[in-house]
Scaffold this motif. Structure first.
Motif, PDB file in Angstrom:
ATOM      1  N   PRO A   4       0.836  -1.205   0.000  1.00 25.29           N
ATOM      2  CA  PRO A   4       0.000   0.000   0.000  1.00 25.29           C
ATOM      3  C   PRO A   4       0.873   1.257   0.000  1.00 25.29           C
ATOM      4  O   PRO A   4       1.932   1.285   0.609  1.00 25.29           O
ATOM      5  CB  PRO A   4      -0.798  -0.106   1.297  1.00 25.29           C
ATOM      6  N   ARG A   5       0.384   2.288  -0.704  1.00 29.51           N
ATOM      7  CA  ARG A   5       1.132   3.540  -0.782  1.00 29.51           C
ATOM      8  C   ARG A   5       0.290   4.679  -0.236  1.00 29.51           C
ATOM      9  O   ARG A   5      -0.945   4.611  -0.254  1.00 29.51           O
ATOM     10  CB  ARG A   5       1.478   3.867  -2.237  1.00 29.51           C
ATOM     11  N   ILE A   6       0.993   5.706   0.209  1.00 30.40           N
ATOM     12  CA  ILE A   6       0.336   6.954   0.569  1.00 30.40           C
ATOM     13  C   ILE A   6       1.038   8.067  -0.201  1.00 30.40           C
ATOM     14  O   ILE A   6       2.187   7.911  -0.614  1.00 30.40           O
ATOM     15  CB  ILE A   6       0.388   7.221   2.092  1.00 30.40           C
ATOM     16  N   PRO A   7       0.366   9.183  -0.426  1.00 27.82           N
ATOM     17  CA  PRO A   7       1.003  10.271  -1.177  1.00 27.82           C
ATOM     18  C   PRO A   7       2.202  10.837  -0.422  1.00 27.82           C
ATOM     19  O   PRO A   7       2.211  10.896   0.813  1.00 27.82           O
ATOM     20  CB  PRO A   7      -0.098  11.330  -1.295  1.00 27.82           C
ATOM     21  N   GLU A   8       3.203  11.255  -1.171  1.00 29.88           N
ATOM     22  CA  GLU A   8       4.363  11.922  -0.582  1.00 29.88           C
ATOM     23  C   GLU A   8       3.934  13.294  -0.072  1.00 29.88           C
ATOM     24  O   GLU A   8       3.136  13.978  -0.714  1.00 29.88           O
ATOM     25  CB  GLU A   8       5.464  12.094  -1.628  1.00 29.88           C
ATOM     26  N   ALA A   9       4.485  13.710   1.059  1.00 33.01           N
ATOM     27  CA  ALA A   9       4.178  15.042   1.593  1.00 33.01           C
ATOM     28  C   ALA A   9       4.673  16.127   0.632  1.00 33.01           C
ATOM     29  O   ALA A   9       4.058  17.182   0.504  1.00 33.01           O
ATOM     30  CB  ALA A   9       4.812  15.216   2.964  1.00 33.01           C
ATOM     31  N   SER A  10       5.800  15.856  -0.035  1.00 27.92           N
ATOM     32  CA  SER A  10       6.356  16.790  -1.024  1.00 27.92           C
ATOM     33  C   SER A  10       6.398  16.074  -2.367  1.00 27.92           C
ATOM     34  O   SER A  10       7.237  15.208  -2.592  1.00 27.92           O
ATOM     35  CB  SER A  10       7.768  17.218  -0.618  1.00 27.92           C
ATOM     36  N   SER A  11       5.469  16.432  -3.237  1.00 32.63           N
ATOM     37  CA  SER A  11       5.374  15.743  -4.524  1.00 32.63           C
ATOM     38  C   SER A  11       6.599  16.035  -5.390  1.00 32.63           C
ATOM     39  O   SER A  11       7.231  17.080  -5.274  1.00 32.63           O
ATOM     40  CB  SER A  11       4.103  16.160  -5.260  1.00 32.63           C
ATOM     41  N   THR A  12       6.928  15.091  -6.263  1.00 33.63           N
ATOM     42  CA  THR A  12       8.059  15.244  -7.172  1.00 33.63           C
ATOM     43  C   THR A  12       7.563  15.805  -8.492  1.00 33.63           C
ATOM     44  O   THR A  12       6.489  15.436  -8.969  1.00 33.63           O
ATOM     45  CB  THR A  12       8.748  13.886  -7.407  1.00 33.63           C
ATOM     46  N   GLN A  13       8.363  16.690  -9.071  1.00 33.61           N
ATOM     47  CA  GLN A  13       8.026  17.249 -10.375  1.00 33.61           C
ATOM     48  C   GLN A  13       9.266  17.225 -11.258  1.00 33.61           C
ATOM     49  O   GLN A  13      10.381  17.459 -10.784  1.00 33.61           O
ATOM     50  CB  GLN A  13       7.532  18.690 -10.252  1.00 33.61           C
ATOM     51  N   THR A  14       9.070  16.932 -12.521  1.00 36.50           N
ATOM     52  CA  THR A  14      10.134  17.043 -13.519  1.00 36.50           C
ATOM     53  C   THR A  14       9.664  18.042 -14.562  1.00 36.50           C
ATOM     54  O   THR A  14       8.554  17.920 -15.084  1.00 36.50           O
ATOM     55  CB  THR A  14      10.424  15.679 -14.175  1.00 36.50           C
TER      56      THR A  14
END
Length: 171
Positions: A4-14
């Protein structure tokens, strides 16, 4: 079985920007203000910052560029900064795979230069990098968070390559 996954507190962007005959690619994580004091607070003045969250921010150039007057060969670098109230030091470090700035070593820096941050009236909740003022020969990378923005000017000079390409096409 899937974990199971949960969203990262700091999303990654490219982000990828065509630039001259090449491309600039930046991958970074985007922390939020969350009612905290940012610069001079959770990002202390005078200390190396990963310029984002989580893994160190990376910047890749497929062609040679000039950043704030400094020539930079094609390649991938970690992007660090040292924020201060009136001036930031921007760092391109040769070690790419780093978690945060915990293993950062100054002797691995490729380049350091200084820029002046500016105060902006509109608060930016999420740390954001973007390319602005982009032409075929120059662009600005803007770093914006909370009420602070910092601009990094980049240039490219592909005239010799473009002329060679035109000559080849004319054959």
């Amino acid at each position: 079985a899937q974990i199971p996954r949960i969203p990262e507190a700091s999303s990654t962007q490219t982000i990828i920007q065509d630039f001259g005959l090449g491309k600039i690619t930046i991958t970074y994580s985007r922390p939020n203000v969350k009612d905290r004091k940012i610069f001079g607070g959770i990002i202390p003045y005078g200390e190396v910052w990963r310029t984002g969250a989580n893994a160190a921010t990376t910047i890749t150039f497929t062609e040679k560029v000039v950043i704030e007057g400094n020539p930079v060969p094609a390649g991938t670098y970690s992007l660090f900064s040292i924020p201060n109230k009136g001036e930031w030091t921007i760092i391109l470090n040769k070690v790419v795979k780093q978690w945060g700035a915990y293993s950062y070593k100054q002797d691995q820096d490729f380049l350091r230069f200084n820029i002046k941050p500016i105060h902006v009236s509109e608060k930016r909740e999420t740390f954001t990098m973007a390319f602005v003022n982009t032409t075929t020969k120059s662009t600005d990378l803007v770093l914006v968070w909370d009420k602070t923005a910092a601009y990094i000017h980049m240039e490219t000079d592909d005239d010799a390559k473009i002329t060679a390409n035109i000559d080849e096409l004319m054959k």
